[in-house]
Design a protein around this motif. Structure first.
Motif, PDB file in Angstrom:
ATOM      1  N   ALA A  48       5.280  -0.944   8.868  1.00 33.46           N
ATOM      2  CA  ALA A  48       4.719   0.362   8.524  1.00 33.46           C
ATOM      3  C   ALA A  48       4.612   0.504   7.009  1.00 33.46           C
ATOM      4  N   ASP A  49       3.559   1.172   6.567  1.00 31.22           N
ATOM      5  CA  ASP A  49       3.371   1.416   5.137  1.00 31.22           C
ATOM      6  C   ASP A  49       4.272   2.570   4.722  1.00 31.22           C
ATOM      7  N   ASP A  50       5.434   2.196   4.213  1.00 31.21           N
ATOM      8  CA  ASP A  50       6.395   3.201   3.760  1.00 31.21           C
ATOM      9  C   ASP A  50       6.364   3.340   2.240  1.00 31.21           C
ATOM     10  N   GLY A  51       5.367   2.711   1.612  1.00 28.33           N
ATOM     11  CA  GLY A  51       5.229   2.789   0.164  1.00 28.33           C
ATOM     12  C   GLY A  51       6.202   1.903  -0.594  1.00 28.33           C
ATOM     13  N   SER A  52       6.935   1.083   0.114  1.00 27.29           N
ATOM     14  CA  SER A  52       7.976   0.267  -0.525  1.00 27.29           C
ATOM     15  C   SER A  52       7.426  -1.022  -1.135  1.00 27.29           C
TER      16      SER A  52
END
Length: 92
Positions: free
Chosen positions: A27-31
């Protein structure tokens, strides 16, 4: 579309666009991990095609690979295939 352009598109960290879905390995969690995983998948895919598939497909007279090298190359494509197979499709 070349395989380089294809993998740059599908593993892009950018949001999907009409006609340009993305494959998400997480998932694109911005990490940093999200960015690293997708940059690595894109680079690995490009490397598999540029360094393994293209020479073997486009060059005549290459010597037959020793069995262990052929198996290593198959294993590299196996990793890529598993990533593609298990990725989630992100489409607009």
């Amino acid at each position: 579309m070349s395989e380089t352009a294809l993998f740059q598109s599908v593993f892009s960290k950018d949001a999907p666009k009409p006609g340009q879905p993305r494959l998400r390995l997480m998932a694109d969690d911005g990490s940093d991990t999200f960015r690293s995983v997708h940059r690595g998948a894109m680079s690995f895919a490009e490397g598999c095609f540029a360094g393994i598939r293209n020479p073997n497909s486009h060059e005549d007279g290459l010597p037959e690979l020793p069995e262990h090298e052929a198996l290593e190359q198959l294993a590299a494509f196996g990793v890529l295939a598993r990533w593609v197979d298990t990725a989630a499709l992100d489409a607009p």
